[in-house]
Write an enzyme that holds these catalytic residues in place. Structure first.
Site, mmCIF file in Angstrom:
data_model
loop_
_atom_site.group_PDB
_atom_site.id
_atom_site.type_symbol
_atom_site.label_atom_id
_atom_site.label_comp_id
_atom_site.label_asym_id
_atom_site.label_seq_id
_atom_site.Cartn_x
_atom_site.Cartn_y
_atom_site.Cartn_z
ATOM 1 N N GLY A 105 0.708 -1.290 0.162
ATOM 2 C CA GLY A 105 -0.226 0.123 0.024
ATOM 3 C C GLY A 105 0.888 1.237 -0.095
ATOM 4 O O GLY A 105 0.224 2.326 -0.067
ATOM 5 N N GLU A 106 1.936 1.208 0.416
ATOM 6 C CA GLU A 106 3.017 2.389 0.305
ATOM 7 C C GLU A 106 3.423 2.732 -1.220
ATOM 8 O O GLU A 106 4.262 1.587 -1.702
ATOM 9 C CB GLU A 106 4.098 2.439 1.260
ATOM 10 C CG GLU A 106 3.377 2.162 2.589
ATOM 11 C CD GLU A 106 4.339 2.478 3.798
ATOM 12 O OE1 GLU A 106 3.974 1.908 4.849
ATOM 13 O OE2 GLU A 106 5.483 2.652 3.564
ATOM 14 N N ALA A 107 3.724 3.778 -1.670
ATOM 15 C CA ALA A 107 4.245 4.158 -2.965
ATOM 16 C C ALA A 107 5.701 3.719 -3.138
ATOM 17 O O ALA A 107 6.368 3.317 -4.040
ATOM 18 C CB ALA A 107 3.952 5.677 -3.408
ATOM 19 N N ILE A 114 6.205 -0.067 -3.460
ATOM 20 C CA ILE A 114 5.777 -0.230 -5.056
ATOM 21 C C ILE A 114 6.742 0.187 -5.661
ATOM 22 O O ILE A 114 7.266 -0.895 -6.692
ATOM 23 C CB ILE A 114 4.503 0.440 -5.479
ATOM 24 C CG1 ILE A 114 3.119 0.026 -4.449
ATOM 25 C CG2 ILE A 114 4.045 0.085 -6.855
ATOM 26 C CD1 ILE A 114 1.817 0.547 -4.787
#
Length: 752
Positions: free
Chosen positions: A218-220, A223
């Protein structure tokens, strides 16, 4: 009584539904706001001779209070309706999740039933299940449990294989663990990706295969790390398909976003094939994917959605609409700069559709006059605000222009804040921009001689919005940052402070100047500190706006470096953003620093170059994987400045900056070596002996001590650099040493 009605959000919504949306009824809500606006303007017909001046002032004040209360009520009603809807969805999701967990627990108990003779196998299985349960709760502790019980070897490859092969692991938690930045999980992620084979797979097929075993975290930043490694692995398995891993990295993000755009009902209109090709085509054809590949990817994604693992299970165990979940997960997490999809005509048509639907309810159900309907749809707020927003803005603006009555000014500021917030939430871009630009205009920072206490309140409100409701500013950042720049100029230059409120008494002037100085402190500074909270598209606009303001400051006499200094500060604040976003930010920053480094004032140019050095040092703290070239992009402004500068001081400073960068970050430099050698090559052609000697000493040290780091893609740049020193114009001693180093390079290369 009217004030009570204006403060009752449900009553206002009911009034709009039962009257303004009834085809046979009067527009009671709109008429009420229009009447209050006319009273506030002083244009409502009345026997002026019979109304005392004090009563007129009181009625005007009460009218403005009612209008502000209406806006606040709309804000409260929209928030209450949305919260109620969200809480209901969460409750349903929790209920379904409990049922799914209960079912999973029953299945586990059945699976654990076995014969007594398999006790050892059962014990092992129980330990493994405990480890899996721990992993599904907290991945890092689950891995520690596995290692401590010697269920797997203490090697990154063993953990990676376990994550790939165990079907009971939560795919979401696998993604969370793979995205961690600590050394061991990072090694596991690399081993996990390296264990996959993408040879011969088409790009979209590779992404589908890649996302089968886990769900993107869920964290940029998480990713970002995973997609970087995927790009590197795909390029390694398919050499020659892309010029470098940057192209694959950006294309992977583009494919994910296209998947969301194409298969998310909430996104409309859909991206066309030509739009997708255009958005992923760079000016340099070699740097982007071939057009045929882009078209093939588009057709593949449009025809078949990328289904991440557990998507079907999630659809069964949650009542949350998948399009909302996907949009929240990918669009908002990645925060990529998607185009605004709704035009003014679209939003108007949408509002008219809502009103017609409400009218249709009355007709279809055959309701009789006198039956009261309770409003519940949150979407009704948009047509309500569209009906009264412009009269409200006109009233607040006229009131601000007419006088300096503090209670009324405070009410107007509350109205501006509520209006800007509500238009932002509802996506009413034109009205939001009108509210914002009006507020900026009322700061009067462009005309300090005319400034009054009401203008200080407007500035205070603007800075409060920048602190508490940053998302509302969006395309107005340039205007806001210009206000901050002018504020700093007025408060820091005594001659400018002396022009504030010219013609007014000294006490009033001192009070306004003191208020401006207070606002130039922490409130103004928070504008820059809070930039870390901005989404990706807004932060790029923020940097672009600040560069524009800085360019204007550098044209002043004498030039100012306030915004240039702030650019360095916010770059530090935002250094943790994903590389995809930083590439867009740097494309803006690089051009500005090149212009500032070429400034006719040598002190300004040196300040800009030193600032560039600080940013380069900071960015080199981030590790760069093979096949990426962003370090090269970061250092490229130094190359341009070195080649174009006519000042020996500037060229000497650039060489000193690069020398310092090498000494402190030599182990981190990868693609950046190319720019380093290009700068030293330019230094070799310099007529200043100090610059030539300083550059050569460091080239010599790099070749003798760090040859293995430059023997790859940058070897020819190194050779060209040495040839340049061999032909230098200053001293034959360096020429001979350069020739000797060329021979050393030849010998070392033969050993490799």
């Amino acid at each position: 009584m009217l004030e009570k009605v204006c403060k009752d959000s449900q009553m206002l919504a009911d009034m709009f539904v039962n009257y303004d949306c009834d085809i046979d009824g009067p527009n009671l809500f709109e008429r009420m706001v229009s009447a209050l606006s006319r009273i506030a303007h002083g244009s409502q017909s009345a026997d002026r001779a019979a109304v005392a001046s004090s009563q007129t002032v009181s009625v005007k004040g009460s009218s403005i209070q009612c209008l502000v209360s209406i806006l606040k009520s709309l804000v409260d009603w929209e928030q209450a309706r949305r919260d109620s809807s969200n809480h209901g969805s969460v409750a349903e999701s929790h209920d379904d999740g409990a049922s799914a967990r209960s079912l999973a627990t029953d299945e586990t108990k059945v699976q654990e039933d076995g014969r007594n003779q398999f006790e050892r196998a059962k014990a092992h299985k129980s330990t493994m299940e405990a480890a899996i349960s721990e992993f599904n709760r907290k991945p890092a502790k689950g891995v520690e449990y596995l290692l401590s019980n010697k269920l797997i070897e203490n090697k990154a490859s063993s953990v990676a294989q376990f994550l790939k092969s165990n079907a009971s692991l939560d795919k979401v938690m696998i993604g969370e663990y793979l995205g961690q930045h600590e050394e061991f999980p990072l090694d596991v992620m690399h081993a996990y990706v390296d264990s996959m084979k993408f040879s011969g797979l088409k790009f979209d097929a590779a992404i589908r295969e890649f996302l089968k075993g886990f769900r993107l975290p869920g964290e940029a930043q998480k990713i970002d790390r995973i997609m970087e490694k995927f790009a590197e692995r795909y390029c390694a398995d398919n050499p020659g398909l892309f010029k470098n891993a940057d192209t694959a990295y950006i294309l992977a993000y583009a494919v994910i976003m296209l998947n969301t755009d194409a298969h998310n009902p909430m996104v409309w209109p859909k991206m066309s094939k030509s739009d997708f090709v255009r958005l992923n085509t760079a000016s340099d054809e070699e740097e982007c994917a071939p057009k045929e590949l882009l078209e093939e990817l588009y057709d593949s994604i449009i025809n078949e959605e990328i289904k991440m693992k557990d998507d079907l299970h999630a659809a069964k165990t949650s009542k949350v609409r998948p399009e909302i979940e996907e949009k929240g997960r990918l669009v908002n997490i990645l925060n990529l700069a998607l185009p605004r999809l709704k035009s003014a005509s679209d939003t108007k048509a949408e509002s008219e559709k809502i009103i017609k639907q409400t009218q249709a309810v009355f007709k279809n159900q055959g309701q009789k006059r006198g039956v009261f309907h309770v409003a519940q749809q949150v979407e009704l707020v948009r047509p309500m605000l569209e009906a009264v927003g412009w009269p409200l803005l006109a009233t607040f603006s006229v009131t601000m222009e007419e006088g300096d009555n503090k209670p009324r000014v405070v009410l107007c500021m509350e109205g501006f804040k509520a209006g800007i917030h509500l238009t932002r939430v509802l996506g009413m871009e034109t009205m939001r921009y009108a509210f914002l630009t009006s507020l900026v205009r009322f700061t009067f920072l462009h005309a300090p001689r005319e400034m009054r206490s009401k203008n200080v309140e407007a500035l205070r409100t603007l800075l409060a919005l920048a602190d508490m409701d940053m998302d509302a500013l969006q395309d107005a950042w340039t205007a806001v940052l210009e206000c901050v720049s002018r504020l700093e100029y007025i408060t820091s230059v005594p001659s400018m402070a002396a022009t504030v409120m010219q013609g007014s008494n000294q006490i009033s002037r001192d009070s306004v100047v003191q208020s401006l100085k207070e606002l130039s402190g922490k409130p103004a500074e928070q504008v820059f500190v809070n930039s870390v909270k901005l989404p990706s598209d807004s932060i790029v606009e923020f940097f672009d706006g600040l560069c524009t303001i800085s360019a204007e400051e550098l044209k002043q006499t004498p030039p100012r470096v306030f915004s240039l200094q702030k650019l360095v500060e916010i770059s530090y604040y935002n250094m943790a953003r994903i590389r995809l976003v930083w590439a867009r930010i740097w494309s803006v920053l690089a051009q500005h620093f090149i212009a500032a480094g070429s400034h006719h004032d040598e002190k300004v140019a040196m300040y800009a170059i030193d600032s560039l050095r600080q940013l380069g040092m900071k960015y080199l703290e981030r590790a760069e994987l093979n096949k990426f070239t962003f370090q090269n992009d970061i250092l490229k402004p130094f190359v341009i400045l070195m080649r174009n500068s006519r000042s020996e001081k500037i060229r000497g400073l650039i060489v000193d900056c690069i020398v310092q960068l090498i000494k402190s970050k030599v182990g981190s430099i990868k693609s950046g070596w190319r720019c380093v050698f290009m700068i030293f090559t330019a230094a070799a052609d310099d007529e200043n002996e100090y610059i030539v000697e300083s550059a050569f000493e460091n080239v010599e040290q790099v070749i003798l001590e760090h040859f293995d780091q430059v023997v790859g893609d940058c070897f020819m740049d190194c050779v060209n650099c040495l040839i340049g020193f061999a032909n230098n114009k200053c001293t034959s001693r360096i020429s001979l040493k350069a020739i000797a180093l060329l021979r050393i390079c030849e010998d070392r290369l033969a050993e490799v």
